[in-house]
Design a protein around this motif. Sequence first.
Motif, PDB file in Angstrom:
ATOM      1  N   ARG A 188      21.933  41.694  31.166  1.00  0.00           N
ATOM      2  CA  ARG A 188      21.148  41.805  29.934  1.00  0.00           C
ATOM      3  C   ARG A 188      21.999  41.470  28.716  1.00  0.00           C
ATOM      4  NH1 ARG A 188      18.817  47.479  27.892  1.00  0.00           N
ATOM      5  NH2 ARG A 188      17.897  47.465  29.977  1.00  0.00           N
ATOM      6  N   GLU A 189      23.233  42.022  28.677  1.00  0.00           N
ATOM      7  CA  GLU A 189      24.063  41.846  27.489  1.00  0.00           C
ATOM      8  C   GLU A 189      25.538  41.957  27.852  1.00  0.00           C
ATOM      9  OE1 GLU A 189      24.126  43.709  23.058  1.00  0.00           O
ATOM     10  OE2 GLU A 189      24.242  45.170  24.683  1.00  0.00           O
ATOM     11  N   VAL A 190      26.323  41.063  27.285  1.00  0.00           N
ATOM     12  CA  VAL A 190      27.781  41.160  27.335  1.00  0.00           C
ATOM     13  C   VAL A 190      28.221  41.278  25.890  1.00  0.00           C
ATOM     14  CG1 VAL A 190      29.941  40.069  28.027  1.00  0.00           C
ATOM     15  CG2 VAL A 190      27.899  39.755  29.428  1.00  0.00           C
ATOM     16  N   ALA A 191      28.643  42.481  25.499  1.00  0.00           N
ATOM     17  CA  ALA A 191      29.097  42.734  24.132  1.00  0.00           C
ATOM     18  C   ALA A 191      30.628  42.750  24.117  1.00  0.00           C
ATOM     19  CB  ALA A 191      28.520  44.059  23.632  1.00  0.00           C
ATOM     20  N   ASP A 192      31.207  43.121  22.995  1.00  0.00           N
ATOM     21  CA  ASP A 192      32.664  43.111  22.859  1.00  0.00           C
ATOM     22  C   ASP A 192      33.345  43.971  23.930  1.00  0.00           C
ATOM     23  OD1 ASP A 192      35.185  42.554  21.517  1.00  0.00           O
ATOM     24  OD2 ASP A 192      35.083  44.610  20.749  1.00  0.00           O
TER      25      ASP A 192
ATOM     26  N   VAL B 252      36.893  37.501  31.922  1.00  0.00           N
ATOM     27  CA  VAL B 252      35.829  38.294  32.563  1.00  0.00           C
ATOM     28  C   VAL B 252      34.499  38.028  31.875  1.00  0.00           C
ATOM     29  CG1 VAL B 252      35.013  40.627  33.098  1.00  0.00           C
ATOM     30  CG2 VAL B 252      37.441  40.052  33.377  1.00  0.00           C
ATOM     31  N   ALA B 253      34.491  38.113  30.541  1.00  0.00           N
ATOM     32  CA  ALA B 253      33.258  37.868  29.782  1.00  0.00           C
ATOM     33  C   ALA B 253      32.727  36.454  30.045  1.00  0.00           C
ATOM     34  CB  ALA B 253      33.507  38.080  28.292  1.00  0.00           C
ATOM     35  N   LYS B 254      33.642  35.483  30.101  1.00  0.00           N
ATOM     36  CA  LYS B 254      33.231  34.095  30.341  1.00  0.00           C
ATOM     37  C   LYS B 254      32.620  33.949  31.742  1.00  0.00           C
ATOM     38  CE  LYS B 254      34.923  29.368  30.428  1.00  0.00           C
ATOM     39  NZ  LYS B 254      36.061  28.479  30.371  1.00  0.00           N
ATOM     40  N   ALA B 255      33.240  34.554  32.759  1.00  0.00           N
ATOM     41  CA  ALA B 255      32.706  34.471  34.128  1.00  0.00           C
ATOM     42  C   ALA B 255      31.323  35.084  34.210  1.00  0.00           C
ATOM     43  CB  ALA B 255      33.656  35.157  35.096  1.00  0.00           C
ATOM     44  N   ILE B 256      31.115  36.212  33.522  1.00  0.00           N
ATOM     45  CA  ILE B 256      29.806  36.870  33.539  1.00  0.00           C
ATOM     46  C   ILE B 256      28.777  36.017  32.788  1.00  0.00           C
ATOM     47  CG2 ILE B 256      28.519  38.883  32.723  1.00  0.00           C
ATOM     48  CD1 ILE B 256      31.145  40.471  33.326  1.00  0.00           C
ATOM     49  N   HIS B 257      29.155  35.453  31.638  1.00  0.00           N
ATOM     50  CA  HIS B 257      28.237  34.581  30.892  1.00  0.00           C
ATOM     51  C   HIS B 257      27.832  33.375  31.738  1.00  0.00           C
ATOM     52  CE1 HIS B 257      27.616  36.174  26.915  1.00  0.00           C
ATOM     53  NE2 HIS B 257      28.905  36.445  26.787  1.00  0.00           N
TER      54      HIS B 257
ATOM     55  N   SER C 117      31.056  37.330  44.094  1.00  0.00           N
ATOM     56  CA  SER C 117      30.519  35.975  43.966  1.00  0.00           C
ATOM     57  C   SER C 117      31.132  35.225  42.792  1.00  0.00           C
ATOM     58  CB  SER C 117      28.988  36.014  43.826  1.00  0.00           C
ATOM     59  OG  SER C 117      28.603  36.346  42.497  1.00  0.00           O
ATOM     60  N   LEU C 118      31.653  35.972  41.810  1.00  0.00           N
ATOM     61  CA  LEU C 118      32.305  35.354  40.656  1.00  0.00           C
ATOM     62  C   LEU C 118      33.751  34.982  40.963  1.00  0.00           C
ATOM     63  CD1 LEU C 118      31.009  37.622  37.742  1.00  0.00           C
ATOM     64  CD2 LEU C 118      30.154  35.374  38.432  1.00  0.00           C
ATOM     65  N   GLY C 119      34.212  35.320  42.160  1.00  0.00           N
ATOM     66  CA  GLY C 119      35.555  34.939  42.568  1.00  0.00           C
ATOM     67  C   GLY C 119      36.580  36.051  42.505  1.00  0.00           C
ATOM     68  N   GLN C 120      36.157  37.227  42.094  1.00  0.00           N
ATOM     69  CA  GLN C 120      37.074  38.366  42.090  1.00  0.00           C
ATOM     70  C   GLN C 120      36.272  39.647  42.259  1.00  0.00           C
ATOM     71  OE1 GLN C 120      39.127  38.730  38.379  1.00  0.00           O
ATOM     72  NE2 GLN C 120      37.346  38.208  37.176  1.00  0.00           N
ATOM     73  N   GLY C 121      36.748  40.510  43.117  1.00  0.00           N
ATOM     74  CA  GLY C 121      36.081  41.787  43.310  1.00  0.00           C
ATOM     75  C   GLY C 121      36.382  42.727  42.157  1.00  0.00           C
ATOM     76  N   LEU C 122      35.644  43.808  42.110  1.00  0.00           N
ATOM     77  CA  LEU C 122      35.889  44.813  41.077  1.00  0.00           C
ATOM     78  C   LEU C 122      37.317  45.348  41.143  1.00  0.00           C
ATOM     79  CD1 LEU C 122      32.528  46.791  41.102  1.00  0.00           C
ATOM     80  CD2 LEU C 122      33.498  45.529  39.178  1.00  0.00           C
ATOM     81  N   ASN C 123      37.900  45.373  42.345  1.00  0.00           N
ATOM     82  CA  ASN C 123      39.268  45.867  42.481  1.00  0.00           C
ATOM     83  C   ASN C 123      40.277  44.950  41.813  1.00  0.00           C
ATOM     84  OD1 ASN C 123      38.814  43.903  44.426  1.00  0.00           O
ATOM     85  ND2 ASN C 123      40.279  44.770  45.851  1.00  0.00           N
ATOM     86  N   ALA C 124      39.900  43.721  41.488  1.00  0.00           N
ATOM     87  CA  ALA C 124      40.804  42.795  40.800  1.00  0.00           C
ATOM     88  C   ALA C 124      40.918  43.123  39.311  1.00  0.00           C
ATOM     89  CB  ALA C 124      40.327  41.356  40.977  1.00  0.00           C
ATOM     90  N   LEU C 125      39.940  43.825  38.757  1.00  0.00           N
ATOM     91  CA  LEU C 125      39.979  44.107  37.319  1.00  0.00           C
ATOM     92  C   LEU C 125      41.198  44.938  36.918  1.00  0.00           C
ATOM     93  CD1 LEU C 125      36.189  44.664  36.565  1.00  0.00           C
ATOM     94  CD2 LEU C 125      37.570  42.617  36.185  1.00  0.00           C
ATOM     95  N   PRO C 126      41.479  46.064  37.584  1.00  0.00           N
ATOM     96  CA  PRO C 126      42.698  46.788  37.192  1.00  0.00           C
ATOM     97  C   PRO C 126      43.970  46.026  37.544  1.00  0.00           C
ATOM     98  CG  PRO C 126      41.542  47.967  38.949  1.00  0.00           C
ATOM     99  CD  PRO C 126      40.678  46.815  38.537  1.00  0.00           C
ATOM    100  N   GLU C 127      43.945  45.319  38.661  1.00  0.00           N
ATOM    101  CA  GLU C 127      45.128  44.570  39.082  1.00  0.00           C
ATOM    102  C   GLU C 127      45.444  43.409  38.143  1.00  0.00           C
ATOM    103  OE1 GLU C 127      44.444  43.323  43.115  1.00  0.00           O
ATOM    104  OE2 GLU C 127      44.146  45.378  43.814  1.00  0.00           O
ATOM    105  N   ASN C 128      44.420  42.656  37.754  1.00  0.00           N
ATOM    106  CA  ASN C 128      44.622  41.437  36.959  1.00  0.00           C
ATOM    107  C   ASN C 128      44.529  41.645  35.450  1.00  0.00           C
ATOM    108  OD1 ASN C 128      44.834  40.114  39.403  1.00  0.00           O
ATOM    109  ND2 ASN C 128      42.728  39.378  39.372  1.00  0.00           N
ATOM    110  N   TYR C 129      43.740  42.645  35.019  1.00  0.00           N
ATOM    111  CA  TYR C 129      43.491  42.811  33.588  1.00  0.00           C
ATOM    112  C   TYR C 129      43.820  44.209  33.062  1.00  0.00           C
ATOM    113  CZ  TYR C 129      40.905  38.574  34.618  1.00  0.00           C
ATOM    114  OH  TYR C 129      40.565  37.320  35.055  1.00  0.00           O
ATOM    115  N   GLY C 130      44.141  45.129  33.942  1.00  0.00           N
ATOM    116  CA  GLY C 130      44.468  46.486  33.508  1.00  0.00           C
ATOM    117  C   GLY C 130      43.287  47.273  32.989  1.00  0.00           C
TER     118      GLY C 130
ATOM    119  N   ALA D  52      34.499  48.627  29.094  1.00  0.00           N
ATOM    120  CA  ALA D  52      35.858  48.273  29.516  1.00  0.00           C
ATOM    121  C   ALA D  52      36.832  49.298  28.947  1.00  0.00           C
ATOM    122  CB  ALA D  52      36.225  46.875  29.031  1.00  0.00           C
ATOM    123  N   VAL D  53      37.614  49.902  29.831  1.00  0.00           N
ATOM    124  CA  VAL D  53      38.650  50.831  29.395  1.00  0.00           C
ATOM    125  C   VAL D  53      39.945  50.507  30.127  1.00  0.00           C
ATOM    126  CG1 VAL D  53      37.032  52.710  28.862  1.00  0.00           C
ATOM    127  CG2 VAL D  53      38.120  52.634  31.098  1.00  0.00           C
ATOM    128  N   GLU D  54      41.049  50.758  29.434  1.00  0.00           N
ATOM    129  CA  GLU D  54      42.343  50.642  30.083  1.00  0.00           C
ATOM    130  C   GLU D  54      42.484  51.807  31.054  1.00  0.00           C
ATOM    131  OE1 GLU D  54      44.828  50.639  26.569  1.00  0.00           O
ATOM    132  OE2 GLU D  54      44.965  48.447  26.630  1.00  0.00           O
TER     133      GLU D  54
END
Length: 146
Positions: A93-97, A138-143, A51-64, A124-126
Amino acid sequence: MRESLCDLREAVMVFKCSFRARWVDTDVASVMHFTNSLRYFEACEEEYYRSLGQGLNALPENYGIILPRVEVHCRYAASCRFDDTIEVTLKTREVADKTITYDFQLFMKEEEWLAAEGYVKCIAVELNWKAVPLPVEVAKAIHEGA
C-alpha cells in the motif's frame, strides 16, 4: 512437496502464496483459530521478500535493521478449516521514509471465498530499536516489486 507455492503476478503486482491450513492451526472442530490468519499474512510476506532476492533474515545481516509491526488490522469474513487450501495475496500500500504498509487478503481457494483481509504496518529499526529510514536498496526493491 513444498509447503507453499508462491508466484509474483504482473499488472497490479500482487504477490500470492498458497498454503494448506494445518492441523496445529485449528481447534477441536477443525476450524482455524482467528489469530492464525496473521501467521499466514506473515508467511506470505516472508515469501515476498525471498522473491525480491533476499529473505527477511538478510535485513539485519545486510542493513542492520529489522521490521517490527507497529499496526495490524484484520477483518474476518469466513472460517477456514483444517486442510483447506488458503491463498494469501499481498499488495504494497505504502512505502514511506521509515514504514511499509502491506494489504493482505486470505481466500479459501476452492470456494473462492474471502476469509479475512487486513493490513500490517512495519517500521524500520536498528537492532537497538531506534527508528531509521528504510535503506534505499530495500525501498527500491519493494517499489519495483509492488
